[in-house]
Design a protein around this motif. Structure first.
Motif, short mmCIF file in Angstrom:
data_model
loop_
_atom_site.label_atom_id
_atom_site.label_comp_id
_atom_site.label_asym_id
_atom_site.label_seq_id
_atom_site.Cartn_x
_atom_site.Cartn_y
_atom_site.Cartn_z
N PRO A 114 0.83 -1.21 0.00
CA PRO A 114 0.00 0.00 0.00
C PRO A 114 0.87 1.27 0.00
N GLU A 115 0.37 2.30 -0.68
CA GLU A 115 1.12 3.55 -0.73
C GLU A 115 0.25 4.75 -0.41
N ARG A 116 0.89 5.82 0.05
CA ARG A 116 0.20 7.07 0.33
C ARG A 116 -0.19 7.74 -0.98
N LEU A 117 -1.33 8.42 -0.93
CA LEU A 117 -1.81 9.17 -2.09
C LEU A 117 -1.92 10.65 -1.73
N VAL A 118 -1.87 11.48 -2.75
CA VAL A 118 -1.99 12.92 -2.58
C VAL A 118 -3.13 13.41 -3.48
N LEU A 119 -4.05 14.15 -2.89
CA LEU A 119 -5.15 14.77 -3.62
C LEU A 119 -4.85 16.26 -3.70
N GLU A 120 -4.73 16.77 -4.93
CA GLU A 120 -4.45 18.19 -5.14
C GLU A 120 -5.68 18.85 -5.76
N ILE A 121 -6.03 20.01 -5.23
CA ILE A 121 -7.21 20.74 -5.67
C ILE A 121 -6.76 22.09 -6.24
N PHE A 122 -7.18 22.38 -7.47
CA PHE A 122 -6.84 23.64 -8.12
C PHE A 122 -8.12 24.42 -8.40
N ARG A 123 -8.13 25.69 -8.02
CA ARG A 123 -9.31 26.52 -8.26
C ARG A 123 -9.26 27.12 -9.66
N GLN A 124 -10.30 27.88 -10.03
CA GLN A 124 -10.52 28.37 -11.39
C GLN A 124 -9.34 29.14 -11.98
N ASP A 125 -8.54 29.81 -11.17
CA ASP A 125 -7.42 30.58 -11.73
C ASP A 125 -6.11 29.80 -11.75
N GLY A 126 -6.18 28.50 -11.44
CA GLY A 126 -5.00 27.65 -11.51
C GLY A 126 -4.22 27.53 -10.22
N LEU A 127 -4.57 28.31 -9.20
CA LEU A 127 -3.87 28.26 -7.92
C LEU A 127 -4.22 26.96 -7.19
N LYS A 128 -3.18 26.29 -6.64
CA LYS A 128 -3.43 25.09 -5.85
C LYS A 128 -4.06 25.52 -4.54
N GLU A 129 -5.30 25.12 -4.33
CA GLU A 129 -6.08 25.54 -3.17
C GLU A 129 -5.90 24.59 -1.99
N ALA A 130 -5.72 23.30 -2.27
CA ALA A 130 -5.58 22.34 -1.18
C ALA A 130 -4.71 21.17 -1.62
N PHE A 131 -4.10 20.54 -0.61
CA PHE A 131 -3.21 19.40 -0.81
C PHE A 131 -3.52 18.46 0.35
N VAL A 132 -4.12 17.32 0.06
CA VAL A 132 -4.52 16.37 1.11
C VAL A 132 -3.76 15.07 0.92
N GLU A 133 -3.03 14.66 1.94
CA GLU A 133 -2.29 13.40 1.88
C GLU A 133 -3.11 12.33 2.56
N LEU A 134 -3.30 11.20 1.86
CA LEU A 134 -4.12 10.10 2.36
C LEU A 134 -3.24 8.89 2.64
N ASP A 135 -3.29 8.44 3.84
CA ASP A 135 -2.50 7.28 4.26
C ASP A 135 -3.31 6.01 4.00
N PRO A 136 -2.67 4.93 3.52
CA PRO A 136 -3.41 3.69 3.24
C PRO A 136 -4.03 3.07 4.50
N SER A 137 -3.57 3.46 5.68
CA SER A 137 -4.15 2.92 6.91
C SER A 137 -5.59 3.35 7.11
N LEU A 138 -6.06 4.32 6.32
CA LEU A 138 -7.47 4.69 6.34
C LEU A 138 -8.37 3.48 6.10
N LEU A 139 -7.91 2.57 5.25
CA LEU A 139 -8.74 1.45 4.82
C LEU A 139 -8.23 0.11 5.32
N ARG A 140 -7.34 0.09 6.25
CA ARG A 140 -6.79 -1.17 6.74
C ARG A 140 -7.34 -1.47 8.12
#
Length: 140
Positions: A114-140
């Protein structure tokens, strides 16, 4: 919308960057910007994870999502599949809306385990609004 999911500890998902600050662009008004709350859920059977962003727009410009990317947290950042739904296409000034992302458990799997994932969110002007790191232990 996500009533089949149970809420999990937000400590497993880390919001690293959230709102545009004055260094990113010139402020037009006091109170300008976006407030984002992050909620992480897992299904009772632990076969899905969900990230829900509650977005409060304090900016004069309507907030909208330009792009979302789910990738591995490693250097090569291999793209991963996910499902997404927004409550509205645009959130005008003063409005609150939600953006939900659902990720199947198998997406966390890799040849080395299992590996960590990163969710990146970009708003309408291209600026990265959020960065969420998800650990696989969420589902273990």
């Amino acid at each position: 919308m996500l009533d089949f999911l149970s809420r999990r500890s937000v400590l497993l998902a880390v919001l690293v960057a959230s709102v545009a600050s004055a260094k990113d662009r010139e402020p037009q008004d006091e109170g300008e910007g976006t407030e984002i709350q992050v909620f992480v859920y897992t299904s009772k059977s632990r076969d899905k994870a969900a990230v829900v962003l509650s977005v409060q727009n304090h900016d004069r410009v309507p907030w909208s999502l330009l792009e979302a990317r789910l990738r591995t947290a490693t250097d090569e950042g291999k793209k991963k599949p996910f499902a997404m739904k927004t409550s509205e296409a645009f959130f005008p000034e003063g409005a609150r809306g939600r953006v939900a992302f659902v990720i199947d458990a198998h997406v966390f799997d890799a040849s080395g385990g299992p590996e960590r994932l990163v969710l990146e969110i970009f708003r309408q002007d291209g600026l990265k609004e959020a960065f969420v790191e998800l650990d696989p232990s969420l589902l273990r």
